[in-house]
Design a protein around this motif. Structure first.
Motif, PDB file in Angstrom:
ATOM      1  N   LEU A 185       0.829  -1.212   0.000  1.00 46.26           N
ATOM      2  CA  LEU A 185       0.000   0.000   0.000  1.00 46.26           C
ATOM      3  C   LEU A 185       0.862   1.260   0.000  1.00 46.26           C
ATOM      4  O   LEU A 185       0.448   2.299  -0.516  1.00 46.26           O
ATOM      5  CB  LEU A 185      -0.942  -0.005   1.200  1.00 46.26           C
ATOM      6  CG  LEU A 185      -2.007  -1.108   1.240  1.00 46.26           C
ATOM      7  CD1 LEU A 185      -2.829  -1.015   2.521  1.00 46.26           C
ATOM      8  CD2 LEU A 185      -2.914  -1.031   0.021  1.00 46.26           C
ATOM      9  N   ASP A 186       2.065   1.156   0.581  1.00 45.05           N
ATOM     10  CA  ASP A 186       2.982   2.298   0.591  1.00 45.05           C
ATOM     11  C   ASP A 186       3.803   2.399  -0.690  1.00 45.05           C
ATOM     12  O   ASP A 186       4.588   3.330  -0.859  1.00 45.05           O
ATOM     13  CB  ASP A 186       3.944   2.178   1.781  1.00 45.05           C
ATOM     14  CG  ASP A 186       3.244   2.401   3.113  1.00 45.05           C
ATOM     15  OD1 ASP A 186       2.206   3.078   3.121  1.00 45.05           O
ATOM     16  OD2 ASP A 186       3.744   1.881   4.138  1.00 45.05           O
ATOM     17  N   GLY A 187       3.656   1.435  -1.592  1.00 48.96           N
ATOM     18  CA  GLY A 187       4.395   1.446  -2.845  1.00 48.96           C
ATOM     19  C   GLY A 187       5.812   0.951  -2.722  1.00 48.96           C
ATOM     20  O   GLY A 187       6.663   1.253  -3.576  1.00 48.96           O
ATOM     21  N   ASP A 188       6.092   0.178  -1.662  1.00 52.86           N
ATOM     22  CA  ASP A 188       7.459  -0.275  -1.415  1.00 52.86           C
ATOM     23  C   ASP A 188       7.747  -1.675  -1.941  1.00 52.86           C
ATOM     24  O   ASP A 188       8.849  -2.203  -1.724  1.00 52.86           O
ATOM     25  CB  ASP A 188       7.746  -0.244   0.095  1.00 52.86           C
ATOM     26  CG  ASP A 188       7.731   1.173   0.655  1.00 52.86           C
ATOM     27  OD1 ASP A 188       8.004   2.104  -0.121  1.00 52.86           O
ATOM     28  OD2 ASP A 188       7.430   1.339   1.849  1.00 52.86           O
ATOM     29  N   ILE A 189       6.788  -2.300  -2.598  1.00 51.86           N
ATOM     30  CA  ILE A 189       6.996  -3.624  -3.170  1.00 51.86           C
ATOM     31  C   ILE A 189       6.662  -3.575  -4.659  1.00 51.86           C
ATOM     32  O   ILE A 189       5.617  -3.054  -5.053  1.00 51.86           O
ATOM     33  CB  ILE A 189       6.107  -4.683  -2.474  1.00 51.86           C
ATOM     34  CG1 ILE A 189       6.537  -4.852  -1.011  1.00 51.86           C
ATOM     35  CG2 ILE A 189       6.197  -6.031  -3.194  1.00 51.86           C
ATOM     36  CD1 ILE A 189       5.748  -5.878  -0.249  1.00 51.86           C
ATOM     37  N   GLU A 190       7.564  -4.096  -5.463  1.00 53.29           N
ATOM     38  CA  GLU A 190       7.349  -4.089  -6.909  1.00 53.29           C
ATOM     39  C   GLU A 190       6.388  -5.208  -7.296  1.00 53.29           C
ATOM     40  O   GLU A 190       6.550  -6.363  -6.880  1.00 53.29           O
ATOM     41  CB  GLU A 190       8.664  -4.268  -7.653  1.00 53.29           C
ATOM     42  CG  GLU A 190       8.541  -4.126  -9.166  1.00 53.29           C
ATOM     43  CD  GLU A 190       9.883  -4.157  -9.861  1.00 53.29           C
ATOM     44  OE1 GLU A 190       9.893  -4.160 -11.108  1.00 53.29           O
ATOM     45  OE2 GLU A 190      10.915  -4.184  -9.170  1.00 53.29           O
ATOM     46  N   ALA A 191       5.382  -4.876  -8.073  1.00 56.98           N
ATOM     47  CA  ALA A 191       4.375  -5.848  -8.493  1.00 56.98           C
ATOM     48  C   ALA A 191       4.639  -6.299  -9.934  1.00 56.98           C
ATOM     49  O   ALA A 191       5.348  -5.636 -10.691  1.00 56.98           O
ATOM     50  CB  ALA A 191       2.978  -5.235  -8.393  1.00 56.98           C
ATOM     51  N   ILE A 192       4.070  -7.416 -10.276  1.00 51.47           N
ATOM     52  CA  ILE A 192       4.120  -7.920 -11.650  1.00 51.47           C
ATOM     53  C   ILE A 192       3.080  -7.167 -12.468  1.00 51.47           C
ATOM     54  O   ILE A 192       1.922  -7.040 -12.066  1.00 51.47           O
ATOM     55  CB  ILE A 192       3.839  -9.426 -11.690  1.00 51.47           C
ATOM     56  CG1 ILE A 192       4.917 -10.195 -10.927  1.00 51.47           C
ATOM     57  CG2 ILE A 192       3.759  -9.928 -13.138  1.00 51.47           C
ATOM     58  CD1 ILE A 192       4.605 -11.669 -10.750  1.00 51.47           C
ATOM     59  N   LYS A 193       3.474  -6.658 -13.628  1.00 52.26           N
ATOM     60  CA  LYS A 193       2.550  -5.952 -14.521  1.00 52.26           C
ATOM     61  C   LYS A 193       2.214  -6.868 -15.699  1.00 52.26           C
ATOM     62  O   LYS A 193       3.106  -7.451 -16.310  1.00 52.26           O
ATOM     63  CB  LYS A 193       3.169  -4.649 -15.036  1.00 52.26           C
ATOM     64  CG  LYS A 193       3.382  -3.588 -13.979  1.00 52.26           C
ATOM     65  CD  LYS A 193       3.988  -2.335 -14.601  1.00 52.26           C
ATOM     66  CE  LYS A 193       4.050  -1.179 -13.615  1.00 52.26           C
ATOM     67  NZ  LYS A 193       4.892  -1.443 -12.456  1.00 52.26           N
ATOM     68  N   LEU A 194       0.935  -6.977 -16.010  1.00 51.37           N
ATOM     69  CA  LEU A 194       0.497  -7.793 -17.136  1.00 51.37           C
ATOM     70  C   LEU A 194       0.076  -6.895 -18.291  1.00 51.37           C
ATOM     71  O   LEU A 194      -0.710  -5.958 -18.104  1.00 51.37           O
ATOM     72  CB  LEU A 194      -0.676  -8.698 -16.726  1.00 51.37           C
ATOM     73  CG  LEU A 194      -0.394  -9.748 -15.644  1.00 51.37           C
ATOM     74  CD1 LEU A 194      -1.641 -10.589 -15.392  1.00 51.37           C
ATOM     75  CD2 LEU A 194       0.777 -10.641 -16.041  1.00 51.37           C
ATOM     76  N   ASN A 195       0.580  -7.177 -19.475  1.00 52.20           N
ATOM     77  CA  ASN A 195       0.200  -6.436 -20.676  1.00 52.20           C
ATOM     78  C   ASN A 195      -1.000  -7.133 -21.303  1.00 52.20           C
ATOM     79  O   ASN A 195      -0.851  -8.123 -22.027  1.00 52.20           O
ATOM     80  CB  ASN A 195       1.375  -6.382 -21.659  1.00 52.20           C
ATOM     81  CG  ASN A 195       1.034  -5.621 -22.917  1.00 52.20           C
ATOM     82  OD1 ASN A 195       0.183  -4.719 -22.897  1.00 52.20           O
ATOM     83  ND2 ASN A 195       1.664  -5.969 -24.027  1.00 52.20           N
ATOM     84  N   ILE A 196      -2.173  -6.630 -21.012  1.00 53.77           N
ATOM     85  CA  ILE A 196      -3.406  -7.267 -21.469  1.00 53.77           C
ATOM     86  C   ILE A 196      -3.952  -6.475 -22.654  1.00 53.77           C
ATOM     87  O   ILE A 196      -4.475  -5.374 -22.496  1.00 53.77           O
ATOM     88  CB  ILE A 196      -4.442  -7.352 -20.336  1.00 53.77           C
ATOM     89  CG1 ILE A 196      -3.817  -8.010 -19.099  1.00 53.77           C
ATOM     90  CG2 ILE A 196      -5.670  -8.133 -20.791  1.00 53.77           C
ATOM     91  CD1 ILE A 196      -4.745  -8.112 -17.910  1.00 53.77           C
ATOM     92  N   THR A 197      -3.830  -7.031 -23.841  1.00 54.02           N
ATOM     93  CA  THR A 197      -4.245  -6.359 -25.071  1.00 54.02           C
ATOM     94  C   THR A 197      -5.686  -6.718 -25.423  1.00 54.02           C
ATOM     95  O   THR A 197      -6.261  -7.670 -24.885  1.00 54.02           O
ATOM     96  CB  THR A 197      -3.316  -6.758 -26.228  1.00 54.02           C
ATOM     97  OG1 THR A 197      -3.301  -8.199 -26.332  1.00 54.02           O
ATOM     98  CG2 THR A 197      -1.898  -6.276 -25.968  1.00 54.02           C
TER      99      THR A 197
END
Length: 270
Positions: free
Chosen positions: A205-217
């Motif tokens: 919630l504080d933005g301190d953990i990098e998340a996986i981003k999915l490229n959903i077309t």
């Protein structure tokens, strides 16, 4: 007569789903790999699952009915449950995030929509059952919840949360011009053992953990296990709305979304 009707339905579904790229009727050959991917990563993306012709038709339909969408904004915890008085308001268990979007309900989807053909198709459901490891899938018993079209305008988002259900099935109709990215952190809590990972959720919630981003077309079918994966849709930017279909199934017959949930998400109960 029955054979003719079934042949016509199959012809339609093969004009909607690209069986050459995604032979969903080959369970042991194709679906087995899909199941393995979902189990390994918690997500499965099948780009170009829908043919170009079909996605163009679905996009036109969604834009034509956008004025029917009910828009709402909610604040909620990452756990999608009421605040717990045993924790402070600033504790990760109780911290509030914002979700805001528009929604068209099942009863507003045209009877002739390609979405209804996809949702009800026997081969599609067998594929989902195989990949999701379910014996059978059922429609919602209420008239609003089975097929929903979600619209995210500029500034709208889906806040960080864990799902209550064990799986989600979505179809991207139109990605946002900018933003509107799906992000997730897999295996971030253990709902089954009661490990809620408050510390990790607070960091996310504080933005301190990098998340996986999915490229959903556009045209991508996505399967996702979100009960133990923290996830969100980032704020949409630009003039192009993010439009996504949720194909909602149950693992038992006769289930309805609660009246309170229907009122919150749809602005009505029936």
């Amino acid at each position: 007569m029955k054979q003719t009707v079934e042949a016509n339905i199959m012809l339609q579904i093969k004009q909607i789903i690209d069986f050459q790229k995604h032979p969903i009727d080959r369970l042991e050959q194709f679906a087995a790999g899909c199941k393995q991917q979902l189990e390994k990563t918690g997500s499965l993306l099948l780009p170009n699952f829908i043919t170009d012709q079909a996605i163009a038709k679905l996009k036109a339909e969604a834009l034509a009915h956008a004025h029917l969408a009910y828009y709402c904004q909610q604040t909620h915890t990452a756990y999608l449950s009421p605040p717990d008085k045993n924790y402070a308001a600033v504790h990760p268990r109780n911290r509030q995030v914002i979700s805001t979007k528009g929604c068209i309900t099942d009863d507003q989807i045209p009877e002739a929509s390609l979405l209804r053909i996809i949702y009800a198709d026997e081969k599609f459901r067998k594929f989902l059952c195989y990949v999701l490891k379910q014996d059978q899938l059922f429609d919602y018993a209420d008239s609003l919840s089975s097929i929903n079209v979600h619209y995210y305008e500029a500034g709208q988002e889906l806040g960080w949360h864990f799902d209550n259900s064990s799986f989600a099935v979505t179809l991207m109709i139109q990605p946002a011009e900018q933003g509107g990215e799906f992000e997730y952190i897999p295996r971030f809590r253990n709902h089954e053992t009661g490990d809620m990972n408050f510390e990790g959720v607070g960091q996310a919630l504080d933005g301190d953990i990098e998340a996986i981003k999915l490229n959903i077309t556009a045209g991508t079918l996505a399967l996702f296990r979100g009960r133990n994966a923290l996830h969100r849709v980032t704020p949409v930017m630009g003039s192009t709305d993010r439009i996504q279909v949720v194909l909602a199934y149950n693992t038992a017959p006769g289930i309805t979304l609660s009246e309170q949930a229907r009122l919150t998400f749809y602005g009505r109960t029936h």
